[in-house]
Design an enzyme around this catalytic site. Structure first.
Site, short mmCIF file in Angstrom:
data_model
loop_
_atom_site.label_atom_id
_atom_site.label_comp_id
_atom_site.label_asym_id
_atom_site.label_seq_id
_atom_site.Cartn_x
_atom_site.Cartn_y
_atom_site.Cartn_z
N TYR A 51 0.88 -1.12 0.05
CA TYR A 51 -0.11 0.02 -0.13
C TYR A 51 0.84 1.28 -0.15
CZ TYR A 51 -3.37 3.65 1.57
OH TYR A 51 -3.74 4.85 1.68
N GLY A 58 -6.38 5.11 -0.06
CA GLY A 58 -7.52 4.77 0.53
C GLY A 58 -8.22 3.99 -0.26
N HIS A 81 -3.84 16.40 -2.36
CA HIS A 81 -4.39 16.71 -1.02
C HIS A 81 -3.72 18.02 -0.39
CE1 HIS A 81 -5.20 12.35 -1.35
NE2 HIS A 81 -5.84 12.22 -0.09
N ASN A 193 0.86 11.07 6.35
CA ASN A 193 -0.21 9.86 7.09
C ASN A 193 0.35 9.69 8.35
OD1 ASN A 193 -0.85 6.46 6.19
ND2 ASN A 193 -2.20 8.02 6.59
N ARG A 293 -13.91 30.12 48.02
CA ARG A 293 -13.40 28.93 49.06
C ARG A 293 -13.03 27.84 48.36
NH1 ARG A 293 -18.12 26.31 52.09
NH2 ARG A 293 -19.25 28.13 51.27
#
Length: 515
Positions: A51, A58, A81, A193, A293
């Site tokens: 891959y 994708g 991208h 990635n 407080r």
């Protein structure tokens, strides 16, 4: 010079490189790991389908890419991208992203060429930072769009910041005396990635939040001091029976800040002494309002959330967060989802909720001082002029109130806001970068509210003329802030003073003022 890649980077290391621009150098062992990873990937990828090496990305991964096009594939990935929207991250945030991405590659599981880590190191040292856009990443496959813009700058395209100036990438590289990256095998995929954008922004958020908590403790202490509260609510004895580290840390810090104050009162002396309780009705409250407080109980969880966020996001900084993982030791390449940003996303959501609560505490303490019917000590809006004719801090309270309200709305979590996309390949995502960016906005807002509180406390000190009764540390803070924001009686626009005080608070830690 800080060696990177040898041991885990700490938050302090990250801060030194990011904010103080301390030069970095590559650790020798890290260089060897990077080289070994690249060599193994080059050998292992021959005649295999892997891959991102010789496939599409994708949901397009079922398409094989020819050997002639595998380098162009990496460029296509980066360019396609680089599609972000919104505003460009300021160069400090871009630099944070670069540091985080470099540290991922130095783990030696990315299969990148040594030239990439050497170039990124040189770019960080030269303050050459790619332009990264805020919108686009969904946080699974990591911060794809933000990191694509990082990669676009690394290959010499798009725009960059060079020493704070925006310019075309080619011009920035020329001025810095550097040459852009030439892709070797999978540098494109390995650059884009991962979780480094959300991690870089998240770490800067954590650095700023630590200082914000310190200021909240200090201003809460001054608030209690000026109201001459009883000392038991921040005592060791009361807080130690609540078994939370954060609460006891805040209580100890509170006591430290107020050490030597002549205004804090002892309950044993005033209310446990029979001579002082000869009345049926007391003007002083026996117990203060909760915003005074219960500071240790409110800020304690904030501090604990901050420590948890730091541990988690520093772990992410030092993790391998790209895909696939090139494992030299096991002579294999493993495909999975280390790019998924859930760890960072979840911590950013928790942190922004914590900082919103801090903002709410600051706003309530501010309101207490501005409302004369509550404090029964100061004129309305701590007005040092003529009531009805002058307005004191009346106008600027609106800014604190509206900004606090914005934080409350921004605190809805991104972690549970997953939208499937990418042809449903990414069917559950982290929205981690969005979470980090929203947390940044919440922190920005918190500094604004805390600055307004600080300005009001200065006016209150001058109304009481109690400077010499304050603790040495609170007096030092008063003196330092009065150099930024002088006392005023007559009305004048406060927006420039607000900007100065806020900037000063962000730039200075209380501990540096104490001396």
């Amino acid at each position: 010079m800080i060696q990177v890649g040898g041991t885990k980077l700490s938050l302090k290391d990250f801060e030194e490189i990011l904010l103080y621009k301390k030069p970095i150098a590559l650790d020798k062992a890290a260089i060897e790991r990077v080289q070994a990873s690249f060599d193994f990937l080059k050998q292992f990828s021959n005649h295999k389908l892997i891959y991102g090496i010789n496939t599409g990305f994708g949901p397009m991964a079922q398409y094989k890419v020819s050997d002639d096009n595998i380098l162009q594939l990496q460029y296509n990935l980066i360019r396609s991208h680089s599609s972000g929207g919104g505003t460009v991250l300021n160069p400090l945030l871009g630099r944070a992203v670069m540091i985080a991405r470099l540290n991922n590659h130095l783990q030696g599981y990315s299969g990148v060429h040594l030239e990439l880590v050497e170039l990124m190191t040189a770019m960080i040292n030269a303050d050459l930072v790619p332009c990264i856009y805020e919108h686009g990443g969904v946080g699974a496959s990591g911060d794809l769009v933000q990191l694509a813009h990082l990669a676009l700058g690394v290959i010499g395209e798009g725009e960059v910041w060079y020493q704070g100036q925006l310019m075309p990438a080619a011009q920035g590289f020329e001025l810095a005396g550097l040459k852009p990256l030439q892709v070797h095998i999978r540098e494109g995929l390995s650059l884009i990635n991962g979780t480094s954008a959300m991690t870089g922004v998240g770490l800067l958020n954590i650095i700023r939040a630590h200082k914000l908590v310190d200021w909240s403790v200090t201003l809460s202490a001054i608030t209690n001091e000026l109201m001459e509260v009883y000392d038991d609510h921040f005592s060791h004895e009361l807080n130690i029976v609540k078994h939370h580290k954060g609460q006891n840390y805040i209580a100890a810090a509170f006591r430290d800040v107020l050490a030597g104050s002549q205004m804090i009162r002892s309950r044993s002396e005033h209310l446990y002494n029979p001579e002082n309780i000869q009345h049926d009705v007391f003007e002083d409250k026996v117990q203060e309002y909760y915003s005074l407080r219960c500071v240790t109980q409110v800020l304690g969880p904030v501090y604990d959330a901050l420590v948890q966020a730091e541990n988690t996001v520093v772990n992410e900084l030092n993790s391998v967060n790209d895909n696939p993982v090139v494992d030299v030791a096991n002579q294999n390449i493993f495909h999975g989802g280390n790019f998924h940003g859930d760890y960072v996303s979840f911590e950013m959501d928790k942190l922004k909720i914590a900082i919103t609560k801090l903002t709410m505490l600051s706003e309530r303490q501010l309101n207490y001082f501005l409302n004369s019917r509550l404090n029964q000590k100061f004129p309305p809006f701590v007005n040092l002029g003529v009531l009805g004719f002058n307005f004191g801090m009346q106008g600027i309270q609106f800014t604190a109130t509206s900004t606090t309200a914005e934080n409350q709305t921004l605190s809805f979590p991104m972690y549970v806001h997953s939208i499937p996309n990418n042809n449903d390949n990414q069917d559950i995502v982290s929205m981690g970068f969005n979470a980090a960016q929203l947390t940044k906005k919440v922190i920005d807002n918190a500094y604004e509210v805390v600055a307004i509180q600080a300005m009001t406390l200065l006016q209150a000190v001058d109304y009481l003329e109690c400077q010499e009764k304050m603790s040495p540390k609170t007096k030092a803070v008063y003196d330092a802030l009065r150099n930024i924001f002088p006392k005023f009686v007559e009305d004048s626009p406060l927006y420039k003073s607000l900007a100065k005080v806020r900037t000063w608070l962000e730039a200075n830690a209380p501990a540096t003022i104490y001396g």
